[in-house]
Design a protein around this motif. Structure first.
Motif, short mmCIF file in Angstrom:
data_model
loop_
_atom_site.label_atom_id
_atom_site.label_comp_id
_atom_site.label_asym_id
_atom_site.label_seq_id
_atom_site.Cartn_x
_atom_site.Cartn_y
_atom_site.Cartn_z
N ASP A 51 -7.76 18.52 -27.60
CA ASP A 51 -8.86 20.05 -27.23
C ASP A 51 -8.78 20.10 -25.70
O ASP A 51 -9.37 20.77 -25.13
CB ASP A 51 -10.22 19.51 -27.53
N HIS A 52 -7.64 18.94 -25.08
CA HIS A 52 -7.42 19.17 -23.54
C HIS A 52 -6.11 19.00 -23.14
O HIS A 52 -5.71 17.83 -22.92
CB HIS A 52 -8.38 18.14 -23.00
N PRO A 53 -5.31 20.04 -23.32
CA PRO A 53 -3.96 19.91 -23.18
C PRO A 53 -3.46 19.31 -21.65
O PRO A 53 -2.42 18.70 -21.32
CB PRO A 53 -3.33 21.22 -23.38
N GLY A 54 -4.15 19.74 -20.62
CA GLY A 54 -4.15 19.53 -19.45
C GLY A 54 -4.22 18.13 -19.23
O GLY A 54 -3.34 17.57 -18.39
N ALA A 55 -5.07 17.56 -19.73
CA ALA A 55 -5.18 15.92 -19.83
C ALA A 55 -3.89 15.05 -20.24
O ALA A 55 -3.59 14.17 -20.00
CB ALA A 55 -6.56 15.50 -20.45
N VAL A 56 -3.35 15.81 -21.39
CA VAL A 56 -2.12 14.95 -21.85
C VAL A 56 -1.02 15.28 -20.93
O VAL A 56 -0.12 14.27 -20.45
CB VAL A 56 -1.88 15.67 -23.13
N LEU A 57 -0.86 16.44 -20.33
CA LEU A 57 0.12 16.55 -19.54
C LEU A 57 0.10 15.96 -18.03
O LEU A 57 1.06 15.55 -17.51
CB LEU A 57 0.44 18.15 -19.03
N GLU A 58 -1.19 15.65 -17.78
CA GLU A 58 -1.42 15.00 -16.56
C GLU A 58 -0.92 13.61 -16.82
O GLU A 58 -0.34 12.80 -16.00
CB GLU A 58 -3.01 14.97 -16.20
N GLN A 59 -1.07 13.03 -17.91
CA GLN A 59 -0.50 11.70 -18.20
C GLN A 59 0.76 11.72 -18.61
O GLN A 59 1.55 10.73 -17.97
CB GLN A 59 -1.12 11.04 -19.73
N ALA A 60 1.51 12.89 -19.01
CA ALA A 60 2.80 12.92 -19.32
C ALA A 60 3.70 12.88 -18.23
O ALA A 60 5.03 12.66 -18.21
CB ALA A 60 3.03 14.19 -20.30
N VAL A 61 3.24 13.34 -17.05
CA VAL A 61 4.28 13.43 -15.76
C VAL A 61 4.61 12.13 -15.35
O VAL A 61 5.67 12.10 -14.48
CB VAL A 61 3.34 14.05 -14.58
N GLY A 62 4.07 11.31 -15.70
CA GLY A 62 4.58 9.62 -15.48
C GLY A 62 5.57 9.26 -16.73
O GLY A 62 6.11 8.13 -16.15
N TRP A 63 5.91 9.88 -17.69
CA TRP A 63 6.83 9.35 -18.61
C TRP A 63 8.11 10.00 -18.34
O TRP A 63 8.98 9.33 -18.80
CB TRP A 63 6.50 9.86 -19.89
N GLY A 64 8.53 10.74 -17.54
CA GLY A 64 9.78 11.27 -17.09
C GLY A 64 9.75 12.88 -17.04
O GLY A 64 8.68 13.47 -16.94
N PRO A 65 10.90 13.65 -16.78
CA PRO A 65 10.89 14.96 -16.38
C PRO A 65 10.35 15.53 -17.53
O PRO A 65 10.78 15.27 -18.64
CB PRO A 65 12.37 14.99 -16.09
N LEU A 66 9.47 16.83 -17.58
CA LEU A 66 8.95 17.63 -18.75
C LEU A 66 9.77 18.79 -19.13
O LEU A 66 10.07 19.38 -17.64
CB LEU A 66 7.54 17.78 -18.47
N ARG A 67 9.98 19.26 -19.91
CA ARG A 67 10.96 20.53 -20.29
C ARG A 67 10.06 21.19 -21.30
O ARG A 67 9.43 20.41 -22.35
CB ARG A 67 12.22 19.82 -20.77
N ASP A 68 10.30 22.55 -21.53
CA ASP A 68 10.18 23.25 -22.66
C ASP A 68 8.60 23.17 -23.13
O ASP A 68 8.42 23.03 -24.24
CB ASP A 68 10.91 23.09 -24.03
N MET A 69 7.74 23.22 -22.29
CA MET A 69 6.16 23.09 -22.69
C MET A 69 5.67 24.21 -23.08
O MET A 69 5.92 25.52 -22.59
CB MET A 69 5.30 22.79 -21.21
N ARG A 70 4.98 24.26 -24.06
CA ARG A 70 4.26 25.57 -24.79
C ARG A 70 2.96 24.98 -25.40
O ARG A 70 2.85 23.93 -26.13
CB ARG A 70 5.28 25.91 -25.83
N VAL A 71 1.93 25.84 -25.03
CA VAL A 71 0.54 25.42 -25.37
C VAL A 71 0.11 26.79 -26.46
O VAL A 71 0.27 28.03 -25.94
CB VAL A 71 -0.37 25.35 -24.25
N THR A 72 -0.35 26.51 -27.50
CA THR A 72 -0.70 27.47 -28.58
C THR A 72 -2.10 27.28 -28.80
O THR A 72 -2.55 26.22 -29.05
CB THR A 72 0.21 27.51 -29.89
N ASN A 73 -2.87 28.37 -28.71
CA ASN A 73 -4.40 28.46 -28.92
C ASN A 73 -4.50 28.63 -30.75
O ASN A 73 -4.04 29.70 -31.06
CB ASN A 73 -5.17 29.25 -28.39
N MET A 74 -4.60 27.54 -31.26
CA MET A 74 -4.31 27.80 -32.76
C MET A 74 -5.44 28.53 -33.65
O MET A 74 -5.55 28.84 -34.74
CB MET A 74 -4.26 26.25 -33.57
N SER A 75 -6.57 28.64 -32.65
CA SER A 75 -7.73 29.43 -33.28
C SER A 75 -7.26 31.02 -33.27
O SER A 75 -8.27 31.70 -33.67
CB SER A 75 -8.93 29.06 -32.24
N GLU A 76 -6.12 31.27 -32.81
CA GLU A 76 -5.85 32.89 -32.76
C GLU A 76 -4.56 32.92 -33.68
O GLU A 76 -3.97 31.86 -33.70
CB GLU A 76 -5.37 33.14 -31.22
#
Length: 415
Positions: free
Chosen positions: A267-292
């Motif tokens: 429910d909070h993709p931003g919170a996930v990505l905020e943690q993910a930046v510490g795991w390594g370089p991020l690539r190919d990010m895609r966010v889909t609103n599944m209610s559409e």
């Protein structure tokens, strides 16, 4: 036309939504006692509202457009039963009308409300016309004239209620759908005025334990699908999976191209990505609103076609699997599965395509909503009993496409 300069803020919208939820807390049992809207429509509407109010607790978005969109996504994804789907579409229309706005004038909000009524009407069959449709049309007309007069939002809501009540008097009977509409409008008015019992306070007092009232935390949904890659060959996938499961519902990890491909629902993709930046370089990010409406790309599916059924217990689930169901979702006529549970089943990548088998009329709008969101990867078989549904499953042929299977299964159920 009057010189009304009223502005509706995000805080006003929050109070309206919380006021509507509070009103349903008070009225859901009396709604259950009315005909129309399927089995326990009041409970289904309350649980849908429970999903809708969850984003208001911790969102940092103060704009009315952003808030209405988040509420609509949660309501659509958390919708249960026919009544819940109709309410979710009401929120969807309101969100469309407020898209991109930080604040809204009374006229802009009134027009957004009219959009909501139109979206809600679209999911119900036109014939035979139910009281809810007659009332909805009258409510929309009453709101239209009030919007044209440029009056404050409370007067727009009051005019909508008066028009709906006049229509109901002409019909001479009330059903659950009509009561739901009035409960929602009255709750919004009370929320604007601040004249409502706080749902949080009600729950903290333990009312759900005394009366069997649903706890909204059980209906929290994760309507955003987040996919990305972490470019780090040394990533500990087991530790990462445990960490992600604390902030996401559905989680898939796969080692790929010197790193890890991640697919999760949150429910909070931003919170996930905020943690993910510490795991390594991020690539190919895609966010889909599944209610559409969105397209799924299957990843290494186990089979080309799978069937999905609904069961109310572990024993019943095993029975459905013996009857031919590949995937079983928890639910019953009294506790209808949510749209999110059906969508999550399809996102599991167990199969390339799915045939959803409904064993009750109460499931129909929820199943149809799931198909609208998932598109061509999903087909429906709509029956009215478990016996019919099991006849349909017996006709399933794993060598046929989902579309051909749905046709032959529906024919077997109707025979």
């Amino acid at each position: 036309m009057s010189g009304n300069k009223e502005v509706i803020t995000g805080s006003d919208f929050k109070r309206m939504v919380m006021g509507a939820y509070s009103e349903f807390l008070l009225e859901y049992e009396s709604i259950n006692a009315l005909k129309g809207g399927g089995t326990l429509p009041g409970t289904h509407i309350l649980r849908t509202m429970g999903a809708a109010v969850q984003p208001l607790a911790d969102t940092k978005d103060d704009g009315i457009g952003g808030l209405s969109r988040r509420v609509a996504a949660a309501a659509i994804f958390g919708a249960r039963g026919s009544s819940g789907v109709v309410l979710a579409q009401l929120f969807r229309g309101i969100g469309k009308g407020l898209l991109g706005k930080y604040n809204a004038t009374s006229s802009e909000f009134g027009k957004a409300f009219q959009y909501g009524i139109l979206y809600a009407q679209r999911v119900l069959p036109d014939s035979p016309e139910r009281p809810i449709i007659t009332v909805a049309k009258a409510v929309a007309k009453g709101a239209y004239h009030a919007v044209r007069a440029n009056v404050p939002i409370t007067e727009i809501l009051a005019a909508a209620i008066d028009a709906g009540e006049d229509a109901l008097m002409r019909i001479g009977r009330e059903d659950a759908g009509a009561r739901i509409m009035f409960t929602f409008l009255n709750g919004c008015m009370k929320g604007l005025d601040g004249n409502f019992v706080s749902p949080g306070m009600s729950l903290s007092l333990g009312l759900e334990a005394k009366s069997g009232m649903p706890d909204p935390r059980a209906d929290k949904v994760a309507p955003y699908c987040l996919q990305f890659r972490v470019k780090n060959a040394n990533t500990d996938t087991d530790a990462l999976r445990r960490q992600l499961k604390e902030i996401a519902t559905f989680v898939q990890l796969m080692r790929q191209h010197g790193g890890v491909a991640i697919h999760l629902h949150t429910d909070h993709p931003g919170a996930v990505l905020e943690q993910a930046v510490g795991w390594g370089p991020l690539r190919d990010m895609r966010v889909t609103n599944m209610s559409e409406t969105h397209a799924l790309t299957p990843q290494d599916a186990v089979m080309p076609v799978a069937t999905v059924a609904v069961a109310d217990s572990e024993a019943a689930a095993k029975d459905w699997q013996r009857a031919g169901a590949s995937i079983v979702v928890a639910g019953s006529s009294d506790a209808c599965p949510s749209v999110s549970e059906l969508v999550n089943a399809a996102h599991s990548d167990f199969a390339e395509t799915y045939v959803l088998v409904a064993a009750s009329r109460d499931y129909r709008l929820v199943f149809e909503q799931a198909r609208r969101l998932l598109g061509s990867r999903v087909e429906l078989v709509l029956t009215e009993s478990e016996d019919q549904a099991k006849k349909a499953l017996a006709a399933f042929d794993a060598q046929q496409s989902a579309k051909k299977n749905a046709a032959r299964m529906q024919a077997a159920a109707d025979a």
